[in-house]
Structure formats: structure tokens, C-alpha cells
Enzyme design. Structure first.
Site, mmCIF file in Angstrom:
data_model
loop_
_atom_site.group_PDB
_atom_site.id
_atom_site.type_symbol
_atom_site.label_atom_id
_atom_site.label_comp_id
_atom_site.label_asym_id
_atom_site.label_seq_id
_atom_site.Cartn_x
_atom_site.Cartn_y
_atom_site.Cartn_z
ATOM 1 N N GLY A 46 0.828 -1.191 0.000
ATOM 2 C CA GLY A 46 0.000 0.000 0.000
ATOM 3 C C GLY A 46 0.869 1.250 0.000
ATOM 4 O O GLY A 46 2.003 1.214 0.492
ATOM 5 N N GLN A 51 3.030 9.943 1.291
ATOM 6 C CA GLN A 51 4.355 9.306 1.402
ATOM 7 C C GLN A 51 5.289 9.681 0.255
ATOM 8 O O GLN A 51 6.499 9.505 0.353
ATOM 9 C CB GLN A 51 4.206 7.775 1.431
ATOM 10 C CG GLN A 51 3.501 7.263 2.678
ATOM 11 C CD GLN A 51 3.330 5.758 2.624
ATOM 12 O OE1 GLN A 51 2.340 5.275 2.093
ATOM 13 N NE2 GLN A 51 4.291 5.020 3.141
ATOM 14 N N CYS A 92 5.520 -0.358 7.162
ATOM 15 C CA CYS A 92 5.216 0.819 6.357
ATOM 16 C C CYS A 92 6.453 1.183 5.534
ATOM 17 O O CYS A 92 7.566 1.143 6.061
ATOM 18 C CB CYS A 92 4.850 1.974 7.284
ATOM 19 S SG CYS A 92 4.477 3.509 6.436
ATOM 20 N N LEU A 93 6.239 1.535 4.284
ATOM 21 C CA LEU A 93 7.376 1.914 3.436
ATOM 22 C C LEU A 93 8.063 3.176 3.953
ATOM 23 O O LEU A 93 9.218 3.428 3.637
ATOM 24 C CB LEU A 93 6.915 2.119 1.985
ATOM 25 C CG LEU A 93 6.420 0.853 1.276
ATOM 26 C CD1 LEU A 93 5.923 1.179 -0.124
ATOM 27 C CD2 LEU A 93 7.529 -0.197 1.220
ATOM 28 N N HIS A 134 -4.739 1.978 7.472
ATOM 29 C CA HIS A 134 -3.341 2.417 7.574
ATOM 30 C C HIS A 134 -3.050 3.511 6.534
ATOM 31 O O HIS A 134 -2.441 4.539 6.849
ATOM 32 C CB HIS A 134 -2.430 1.197 7.366
ATOM 33 C CG HIS A 134 -0.967 1.497 7.308
ATOM 34 N ND1 HIS A 134 -0.061 1.005 8.212
ATOM 35 C CD2 HIS A 134 -0.229 2.233 6.424
ATOM 36 C CE1 HIS A 134 1.153 1.430 7.909
ATOM 37 N NE2 HIS A 134 1.085 2.161 6.816
ATOM 38 N N GLU A 135 -3.516 3.286 5.297
ATOM 39 C CA GLU A 135 -3.225 4.249 4.217
ATOM 40 C C GLU A 135 -3.989 5.557 4.391
ATOM 41 O O GLU A 135 -3.453 6.638 4.132
ATOM 42 C CB GLU A 135 -3.544 3.629 2.852
ATOM 43 C CG GLU A 135 -2.728 2.386 2.495
ATOM 44 C CD GLU A 135 -1.232 2.566 2.663
ATOM 45 O OE1 GLU A 135 -0.724 3.691 2.512
ATOM 46 O OE2 GLU A 135 -0.557 1.574 2.977
ATOM 47 N N HIS A 138 -2.321 7.902 6.665
ATOM 48 C CA HIS A 138 -1.258 8.685 6.021
ATOM 49 C C HIS A 138 -1.811 9.998 5.470
ATOM 50 O O HIS A 138 -1.176 11.048 5.572
ATOM 51 C CB HIS A 138 -0.637 7.905 4.854
ATOM 52 C CG HIS A 138 0.420 6.921 5.260
ATOM 53 N ND1 HIS A 138 1.556 7.290 5.941
ATOM 54 C CD2 HIS A 138 0.538 5.591 5.043
ATOM 55 C CE1 HIS A 138 2.319 6.213 6.135
ATOM 56 N NE2 HIS A 138 1.715 5.170 5.610
#
Ligand code: NI
Length: 168
Positions: A46, A51, A92-93, A134-135, A138
Site C-alpha cells: 500500500g 508518502q 510501512c514503506l 493504515h493508508e 497517512h
């Protein structure tokens, strides 16, 4: 398509709040394609526009085994169904290398627009439900480390800052 640089915690730009997308036009479709390419390359399941330092409400997700089911959510809104919770290990990235248990509502419905601007709804009580929440966090400037104890968050922050210094 193009790979976009991914911001890493504790970069303050990850705290920006993304703005609604009024027009789902070619520039948004290109952004979605670039975000998908960046997510697959990372690799991750994701990615939110925040991000990659774009303050627009768009996230991409692909939780399929074969990485061939890309989902694009534009202006996503989540509705929690019931009062159940679930704990899952999240990564997470933007927090590379760290996985921690986070508790979230386990059953949700998400309403969003797709890459053609068409509204759609998905209801889920599994991995997708966790990933979407989660996304969307962000887009609101929130990271999964915010759910951890201050001590744990500080430890992750210090380790990443050290890695960033070594890279510089
Ligand atoms: Ni993330």
C-alpha cells in the site's frame, strides 16, 4: 511511469494533511500509475500520496499474492462496522524495517472514487480493512508508529535517524 521518492519517518512532511481531489483527470491517473509502480518496486502492499510528498487524497493498494490486483482509492472515506477490533503486525514503506502490532477496527466499509472518477464501495473484515485504514491515516498525517508507546516510537525514530545520517 516513474518511480517516486518515498519520505521516511520522522520526515515532518509525513504529517501534512492531504486535500480532496476535485477532478479525477489524466494527471491523477498518472499519479496513480506512478504510485503503483513505486509501491510494487519498493516492494509494498500500500502507498498513500502523502508518502511521496503529494498532498492529495489518493491511495493505492495491492494485497494479492501475484501482485496483479491494483486498487486505487480516491477521496476514500471509511465507515466502521460493529465494534470489533483486531491486532495485526503492520509495517510501512515510510518506516522501513520495523513491524509492530497495531489494534484497529476489524470490519469496515470504504467508499471512494476509482481512476475514472466512479464511486465504489468495498466492505472488508480482513487484511484489506487494515491496509485501507493504515493508508487513510497517512492522508491525515498519521503513522502506525503513533499507535505505539512513546518509548517504542522514540527507539524507531533514533534508529532511522541514524540510518539517514549514514546515508547522507
Ligand atoms: Ni504506511
Amino acid at each position: 511511469m516513474a518511480l517516486l521518492p518515498i519520505l521516511e519517518f520522522p520526515d515532518p512532511r509525513l504529517r501534512n494533511k492531504a486535500l480532496p481531489i476535485n477532478d479525477v483527470d489524466d494527471s491523477i491517473r498518472k499519479l496513480a500509475d506512478d504510485m503503483l509502480e513505486t509501491m510494487y518496486d519498493a516492494p509494498g502492499i500500500g502507498l498513500a500520496a502523502t508518502q511521496v510528498n503529494v498532498q492529495k487524497r489518493i491511495v493505492v493498494i495491492d494485497i494479492s499474492e501475484d501482485k496483479n490486483q491494483p486498487l486505487v482509492f480516491i477521496n476514500p472515506e471509511v465507515e466502521v462496522i460493529g465494534d470489533g477490533f483486531e491486532e495485526m503486525d503492520e509495517g510501512c514503506l515510510s518506516v522501513p524495517g520495523f513491524y509492530e502490532t497495531v489494534q484497529r477496527p476489524d470490519h469496515i466499509k470504504v467508499r471512494a472514487q476509482d481512476r475514472n472518477g466512479e464511486t465504489f464501495e468495498i466492505e472488508d473484515d480482513g487484511m484489506l480493512a487494515v491496509c485501507i485504514q493504515h493508508e487513510i491515516d497517512h492522508l491525515d498525517g498519521k503513522l502506525f508508529v503513533d499507535y505505539l508507546s512513546p518509548l517504542k516510537r522514540q527507539r524507531i525514530r533514533k534508529k532511522l535517524e541514524k540510518i539517514h545520517r549514514q546515508r547522507a
